[in-house]
Design a protein around this motif. Structure first.
Motif, PDB file in Angstrom:
ATOM      1  N   LEU A   1      21.785 -39.191   6.869  1.00 35.28           N
ATOM      2  CA  LEU A   1      22.380 -40.514   7.068  1.00 35.28           C
ATOM      3  C   LEU A   1      22.866 -40.629   8.510  1.00 35.28           C
ATOM      4  CD1 LEU A   1      24.611 -40.796   3.873  1.00 35.28           C
ATOM      5  CD2 LEU A   1      22.311 -41.694   4.222  1.00 35.28           C
ATOM      6  N   PHE A   2      23.095 -41.857   8.949  1.00 36.56           N
ATOM      7  CA  PHE A   2      23.686 -42.015  10.272  1.00 36.56           C
ATOM      8  C   PHE A   2      25.135 -41.534  10.251  1.00 36.56           C
ATOM      9  CE2 PHE A   2      20.150 -45.036  10.733  1.00 36.56           C
ATOM     10  CZ  PHE A   2      19.623 -44.542  11.908  1.00 36.56           C
ATOM     11  N   LYS A   3      25.822 -41.782   9.123  1.00 35.97           N
ATOM     12  CA  LYS A   3      27.222 -41.340   9.004  1.00 35.97           C
ATOM     13  C   LYS A   3      27.343 -40.377   7.831  1.00 35.97           C
ATOM     14  CE  LYS A   3      28.883 -45.688  10.841  1.00 35.97           C
ATOM     15  NZ  LYS A   3      28.962 -47.073  10.373  1.00 35.97           N
ATOM     16  N   PRO A   4      27.474 -39.068   8.116  1.00 40.80           N
ATOM     17  CA  PRO A   4      27.523 -38.064   7.048  1.00 40.80           C
ATOM     18  C   PRO A   4      28.647 -38.332   6.050  1.00 40.80           C
ATOM     19  CG  PRO A   4      27.515 -37.020   9.218  1.00 40.80           C
ATOM     20  CD  PRO A   4      27.566 -38.485   9.449  1.00 40.80           C
ATOM     21  N   ASP A   5      29.747 -38.910   6.515  1.00 45.32           N
ATOM     22  CA  ASP A   5      30.883 -39.130   5.626  1.00 45.32           C
ATOM     23  C   ASP A   5      30.562 -40.093   4.492  1.00 45.32           C
ATOM     24  OD1 ASP A   5      32.370 -37.433   7.081  1.00 45.32           O
ATOM     25  OD2 ASP A   5      33.370 -38.985   8.286  1.00 45.32           O
ATOM     26  N   GLU A   6      29.509 -40.889   4.691  1.00 40.55           N
ATOM     27  CA  GLU A   6      29.178 -41.876   3.671  1.00 40.55           C
ATOM     28  C   GLU A   6      28.302 -41.315   2.564  1.00 40.55           C
ATOM     29  OE1 GLU A   6      27.451 -45.106   5.813  1.00 40.55           O
ATOM     30  OE2 GLU A   6      29.386 -45.808   6.572  1.00 40.55           O
ATOM     31  N   ALA A   7      27.978 -40.023   2.669  1.00 36.59           N
ATOM     32  CA  ALA A   7      27.045 -39.434   1.715  1.00 36.59           C
ATOM     33  C   ALA A   7      27.502 -39.626   0.271  1.00 36.59           C
ATOM     34  CB  ALA A   7      26.858 -37.953   2.013  1.00 36.59           C
ATOM     35  N   GLN A   8      28.807 -39.438   0.048  1.00 35.21           N
ATOM     36  CA  GLN A   8      29.316 -39.524  -1.318  1.00 35.21           C
ATOM     37  C   GLN A   8      29.158 -40.930  -1.895  1.00 35.21           C
ATOM     38  OE1 GLN A   8      31.197 -36.639  -2.947  1.00 35.21           O
ATOM     39  NE2 GLN A   8      30.370 -37.901  -4.601  1.00 35.21           N
ATOM     40  N   THR A   9      29.585 -41.939  -1.138  1.00 41.51           N
ATOM     41  CA  THR A   9      29.507 -43.307  -1.659  1.00 41.51           C
ATOM     42  C   THR A   9      28.051 -43.736  -1.849  1.00 41.51           C
ATOM     43  OG1 THR A   9      29.840 -43.966   0.628  1.00 41.51           O
ATOM     44  CG2 THR A   9      31.695 -44.258  -0.866  1.00 41.51           C
ATOM     45  N   LYS A  10      27.237 -43.330  -0.879  1.00 43.67           N
ATOM     46  CA  LYS A  10      25.817 -43.662  -0.967  1.00 43.67           C
ATOM     47  C   LYS A  10      25.212 -43.058  -2.242  1.00 43.67           C
ATOM     48  CE  LYS A  10      22.867 -45.928   1.302  1.00 43.67           C
ATOM     49  NZ  LYS A  10      23.177 -47.284   1.754  1.00 43.67           N
ATOM     50  N   SER A  11      25.498 -41.796  -2.481  1.00 43.84           N
ATOM     51  CA  SER A  11      24.958 -41.126  -3.660  1.00 43.84           C
ATOM     52  C   SER A  11      25.412 -41.825  -4.924  1.00 43.84           C
ATOM     53  CB  SER A  11      25.435 -39.677  -3.736  1.00 43.84           C
ATOM     54  OG  SER A  11      25.184 -39.024  -2.550  1.00 43.84           O
ATOM     55  N   ASP A  12      26.697 -42.152  -4.955  1.00 44.47           N
ATOM     56  CA  ASP A  12      27.228 -42.802  -6.145  1.00 44.47           C
ATOM     57  C   ASP A  12      26.490 -44.113  -6.407  1.00 44.47           C
ATOM     58  OD1 ASP A  12      28.941 -40.733  -6.404  1.00 44.47           O
ATOM     59  OD2 ASP A  12      30.681 -41.761  -5.542  1.00 44.47           O
ATOM     60  N   ALA A  13      26.177 -44.825  -5.327  1.00 40.88           N
ATOM     61  CA  ALA A  13      25.470 -46.086  -5.492  1.00 40.88           C
ATOM     62  C   ALA A  13      24.057 -45.849  -6.035  1.00 40.88           C
ATOM     63  CB  ALA A  13      25.411 -46.827  -4.161  1.00 40.88           C
ATOM     64  N   TRP A  14      23.378 -44.835  -5.491  1.00 48.13           N
ATOM     65  CA  TRP A  14      22.005 -44.565  -5.925  1.00 48.13           C
ATOM     66  C   TRP A  14      21.947 -44.065  -7.360  1.00 48.13           C
ATOM     67  CZ3 TRP A  14      20.237 -41.624  -0.888  1.00 48.13           C
ATOM     68  CH2 TRP A  14      19.981 -42.576   0.105  1.00 48.13           C
ATOM     69  N   LYS A  15      22.975 -43.304  -7.730  1.00 46.46           N
ATOM     70  CA  LYS A  15      22.975 -42.687  -9.055  1.00 46.46           C
ATOM     71  C   LYS A  15      22.845 -43.719 -10.164  1.00 46.46           C
ATOM     72  CE  LYS A  15      25.473 -38.472  -8.106  1.00 46.46           C
ATOM     73  NZ  LYS A  15      26.822 -37.926  -7.958  1.00 46.46           N
ATOM     74  N   VAL A  16      23.382 -44.910  -9.916  1.00 42.55           N
ATOM     75  CA  VAL A  16      23.388 -45.948 -10.945  1.00 42.55           C
ATOM     76  C   VAL A  16      21.973 -46.237 -11.438  1.00 42.55           C
ATOM     77  CG1 VAL A  16      23.989 -48.344 -11.428  1.00 42.55           C
ATOM     78  CG2 VAL A  16      25.451 -46.956  -9.930  1.00 42.55           C
ATOM     79  N   SER A  17      21.010 -46.252 -10.512  1.00 48.29           N
ATOM     80  CA  SER A  17      19.684 -46.716 -10.911  1.00 48.29           C
ATOM     81  C   SER A  17      18.619 -45.623 -10.874  1.00 48.29           C
ATOM     82  CB  SER A  17      19.264 -47.870  -9.987  1.00 48.29           C
ATOM     83  OG  SER A  17      19.260 -47.392  -8.662  1.00 48.29           O
ATOM     84  N   ALA A  18      19.047 -44.352 -10.738  1.00 46.74           N
ATOM     85  CA  ALA A  18      18.019 -43.321 -10.592  1.00 46.74           C
ATOM     86  C   ALA A  18      18.100 -42.297 -11.708  1.00 46.74           C
ATOM     87  CB  ALA A  18      18.173 -42.626  -9.246  1.00 46.74           C
ATOM     88  N   SER A  19      16.944 -41.730 -12.053  1.00 45.35           N
ATOM     89  CA  SER A  19      16.950 -40.695 -13.071  1.00 45.35           C
ATOM     90  C   SER A  19      16.965 -39.310 -12.435  1.00 45.35           C
ATOM     91  CB  SER A  19      15.721 -40.843 -13.970  1.00 45.35           C
ATOM     92  OG  SER A  19      14.561 -40.713 -13.168  1.00 45.35           O
ATOM     93  N   ASP A  20      16.696 -39.248 -11.118  1.00 44.31           N
ATOM     94  CA  ASP A  20      16.687 -37.950 -10.446  1.00 44.31           C
ATOM     95  C   ASP A  20      18.112 -37.509 -10.113  1.00 44.31           C
ATOM     96  OD1 ASP A  20      13.810 -37.655 -10.279  1.00 44.31           O
ATOM     97  OD2 ASP A  20      13.918 -39.398  -8.928  1.00 44.31           O
ATOM     98  N   LYS A  21      18.225 -36.234  -9.794  1.00 44.19           N
ATOM     99  CA  LYS A  21      19.532 -35.675  -9.456  1.00 44.19           C
ATOM    100  C   LYS A  21      19.825 -35.992  -7.990  1.00 44.19           C
ATOM    101  CE  LYS A  21      21.291 -31.072  -9.395  1.00 44.19           C
ATOM    102  NZ  LYS A  21      20.840 -29.705  -9.671  1.00 44.19           N
ATOM    103  N   ILE A  22      20.995 -36.541  -7.727  1.00 49.27           N
ATOM    104  CA  ILE A  22      21.351 -36.920  -6.361  1.00 49.27           C
ATOM    105  C   ILE A  22      22.635 -36.190  -5.977  1.00 49.27           C
ATOM    106  CG2 ILE A  22      22.018 -38.812  -4.848  1.00 49.27           C
ATOM    107  CD1 ILE A  22      20.433 -40.622  -6.823  1.00 49.27           C
ATOM    108  N   LEU A  23      22.536 -35.383  -4.932  1.00 51.91           N
ATOM    109  CA  LEU A  23      23.656 -34.518  -4.593  1.00 51.91           C
ATOM    110  C   LEU A  23      24.061 -34.701  -3.127  1.00 51.91           C
ATOM    111  CD1 LEU A  23      25.209 -32.389  -6.235  1.00 51.91           C
ATOM    112  CD2 LEU A  23      23.796 -30.648  -5.155  1.00 51.91           C
ATOM    113  N   PRO A  24      25.221 -35.298  -2.894  1.00 47.55           N
ATOM    114  CA  PRO A  24      25.693 -35.394  -1.504  1.00 47.55           C
ATOM    115  C   PRO A  24      26.243 -34.037  -1.057  1.00 47.55           C
ATOM    116  CG  PRO A  24      27.338 -36.298  -2.970  1.00 47.55           C
ATOM    117  CD  PRO A  24      26.178 -35.881  -3.832  1.00 47.55           C
TER     118      PRO A  24
END
Ligand SMILES: Nc1ncnc2c1ncn2[C@@H]1O[C@H](COP(=O)(O)OP(=O)(O)OP(=O)(O)O)[C@@H](O)[C@H]1O
Ligand SMILES: [Mg+2]
Lengths: 217, 415
Positions: B238-261
């Motif tokens: 990401l451009f901003k590493p600190d956003e990894a957690q929020t980004k992951s949380d957003a993606w998790k809603v619609s994905a079946s794959d494992k998303i790990l920040p």
């Protein structure tokens, strides 16, 4: 000119007032001694006259200006420029040399360098030439009191107040202080008001104000 | 009033010196310990954040259940005498194209790299080691991580797009007793071993990575795994590493794959950092207390000792605020001088520590030297602490001094 009007002082926990409705006028250039028995109110009157204390009732006027109406900042300026104090305890700052002590009021008034020659001259006048760099702990009681007088005079004040300036000194040293006052009053025209217990010293003043139980006699 | 404040301090050289020493030691200790801890933390964080992906998308490891066997649609009713159990042997990202187009459009994503990560057995002559091989397209991988910075031998580009070339962790190569340009046999256990030629060596300084990881091209890894065109992971920067957690949380809603920040994958290390920060902050408080009480005591005593001076100064026309300054200045001077000297000593200690060679391991940086942070923020904070504690501990006695009435001091004979 200092004038008082029904000047009264009642200390918070006292039942009898220390001063009872004093009316008094002291012209510029007077040489005044304040006398009376212990507890008669001499110190109280002196500090009221000198703006350090404030009365319970009545007023003090400096050239017809009521001290009560002068702002705090103006009072500080008045004390700095127009009033000199000498206390029984020779209040010198231990960390400063004789000359630095003398120049403290000038430092406050931001005229330190201009007043330096006068500081040296005053120390010479009080007989301390050559002791300018001494610290108070390296001076005798009488010498310290003379430094305090030089300090009180550095801003060429109109008024000099002294509360038992000879109280801690032997008669010879006391004599020297009163001689100095006499000379300053004559030569510079400074109004001098001093409290003393000593009849002889009191008699040196050109005007004696006697207090008894907080009232003028 | 600075003149008088200075004279007061100089008149009590020993006392002033001791307080100064306290502040100096406190500040220096803060700088040194923070330098050490932050140096360690930024080093590890840099490795965690930039060596691994900011976010890793990986195939969910599916356990076999009755429902898993939709693979035979023609069979309508299945009855098990013994229900299936275990794990699917191969997991893959089911619909990578979906991810790619999503990531291509996402303005927060700096780069991403599709990967095939497999557990493998490395084999050189008679020595075998287990580990993992990460297959990726080198151009993409180099944009996602800063692996190139950790190359000891060769360049990450040497992987090429195919040709069974291998870049290997330094510890792993050592343990295999292997050398650059030698060939290793690698197998996933299910497939037949394939030869890979070592073209480069990396060393991150993190033991866990250096002794278990090797890189190959994406195609080679897919071939090795026996499943061409499948991918198992997508590493994302990401451009901003600190956003990894929020980004992951957003993606998790619609994905079946494992998303790990990275915050989750390195939670244990981050909790170590938290403990370190607690230690550091407690130390800070200790410094404030020591320095602060020192200043407070010295000034309180001074104010009582100097009542006569206060009275005489006030009678000369000095204002209450002049009196406050007289004492306040002293505290501030002690704080500033102690702070500055402390910063310098702390800085020297840090420079010395940065020269110390340590046993290679987690704490050691390049060249096995201790990693020390010289971040400006440490110095600003240390100085701030020294000065702030001086301010807070001077203000009380100084203001008390300002409130003293000259008349009362004179009446009591200056006692
Ligand atoms: N803070 C105070 N609270 C109550 N009474 C006070 C206080 N200060 C002074 N007095 C009283 O006021 C009266 C006048 O005191 P003052 O100090 O003016 O006397 P004085 O003439 O200067 O005496 P001395 O010659 O002993 O110095 C005394 O009766 C004294 O007890
Ligand atoms: Mg008296």
């Amino acid at each position: 000119m200092i004038k008082t009007q029904n000047l009264t002082k009642l200390f918070p926990r006292a039942t009898v007032p220390a001063l009872k409705s004093i009316n008094l006028e002291i012209q510029d250039g007077e040489f005044v001694s304040l006398v009376g028995r212990s507890g008669s109110g001499k110190s109280t009157l002196l500090y009221l006259l000198s703006t350090l204390d404030s009365p319970t009732e009545g007023n003090v006027f400096y050239d017809d200006v009521n001290v009560k109406n002068i702002s705090a900042q103006e009072i500080f300026k008045l004390r700095n420029k127009n009033i000199g104090f000498v206390f029984q305890f020779h209040y010198l700052l231990q960390e400063l040399t004789a000359l630095e002590n003398v120049l403290l009021p000038a430092r406050k008034a931001k005229v330190l360098e201009q007043r330096r020659p006068m500081g040296l001259k005053l120390l010479e006048e009080v007989g301390l030439k050559g002791l300018e760099k001494r610290y108070p702990s390296e001076l005798s009681g009488g010498e310290q009191q003379r430094v305090a007088i030089a300090r009180a005079l550095i801003m060429e004040p109109t008024y000099l107040f002294a509360d038992e300036p000879t109280g801690n000194l032997d008669s010879q040293n006391g004599q020297m202080i009163i001689d100095l006052f006499d000379k300053i009053n004559k030569e510079k025209g400074t109004t001098i008001i001093y409290v003393t217990h000593d009849k002889e010293f009191a008699a040196r003043a050109r005007r004696q104000i006697t207090l008894a139980d907080g009232a003028l006699v | 009033m600075m003149f008088l404040s200075l004279r007061h301090l100089l008149a009590r050289k020993k006392q002033s010196f001791l307080i100064l020493l306290g502040i100096t030691i406190g500040t220096a200790a803060y700088v040194a310990i923070s330098g050490m801890m932050l140096g360690f933390q930024t080093f590890i964080l840099d490795q965690l954040v930039n060596n691994e992906a900011h976010i890793r998308i990986s195939a969910r490891e599916e356990l076999l259940t009755k429902e898993s066997l939709k693979a035979f649609p023609e069979v309508k009713h299945v009855f098990w005498s013994l229900p299936p159990s275990g794990r699917k042997d191969s997991s893959k990202i089911e619909y990578p194209m979906g991810w790619f187009s999503k990531l291509d459009l996402d303005p927060d994503v700096a780069a991403y790299s599709p990967q095939v990560v497999s557990q493998v057995i490395f084999n050189q002559a008679k020595v075998t080691r287990t580990g993992r091989i990460i297959g990726s397209q080198f151009e993409r991988q180099m944009k996602v991580t800063n692996i190139e910075n950790y190359m000891k031998v060769g360049s990450f580009k040497d992987l090429g797009n195919s040709g069974n070339r291998l870049i290997i962790g330094s510890k792993l190569m050592e343990q295999l007793g292997s050398r650059v340009s030698e060939t290793l046999l690698i197998s996933t256990g299910n497939t037949s071993p394939q030869p890979f030629k070592i073209v480069g060596v990396f060393e991150t300084g993190i033991k866990g990575i250096d002794e278990s990881t090797a890189f190959s091209s994406l195609v080679d890894a897919q071939k090795l795994r026996g499943r061409p065109s499948e991918i198992t992971d997508i590493a994302i920067k990401l451009f901003k590493p600190d956003e990894a957690q929020t980004k992951s949380d957003a993606w998790k809603v619609s994905a079946s794959d494992k998303i790990l920040p990275w915050q989750e994958s390195s939670a244990s290390i981050l909790s170590v950092f938290k403990t370190q920060d607690i230690v550091r902050n407690s130390m800070t408080i200790a410094i404030i207390i020591v320095a602060g009480f020192g200043i407070y005591n010295i000034l309180s005593i001074l104010v009582t000792q100097k009542k006569r001076d206060i009275a005489i100064l006030r009678s000369m026309g000095f204002s209450p605020s002049d009196i406050v300054k007289l004492f306040f200045n002293q505290g501030i001077l002690l704080g500033i001088i102690g702070g500055i000297v402390g910063l310098m000593i702390g800085n020297i200690i840090c420079h010395i520590m940065a020269q110390i060679e340590v046993v290679p391991g987690r704490m050691s940086g390049p060249g096995n030297k201790m990693i020390i942070s010289f971040a400006t923020i440490i110095y600003l904070k240390a100085f701030g602490i020294a000065v702030l504690s001086a301010i807070f501990s001077s203000i009380i006695p100084a203001r008390q001094a300002g409130k003293l009435e000259p008349m009362e001091i004179i009446r009591s004979g200056g006692q």
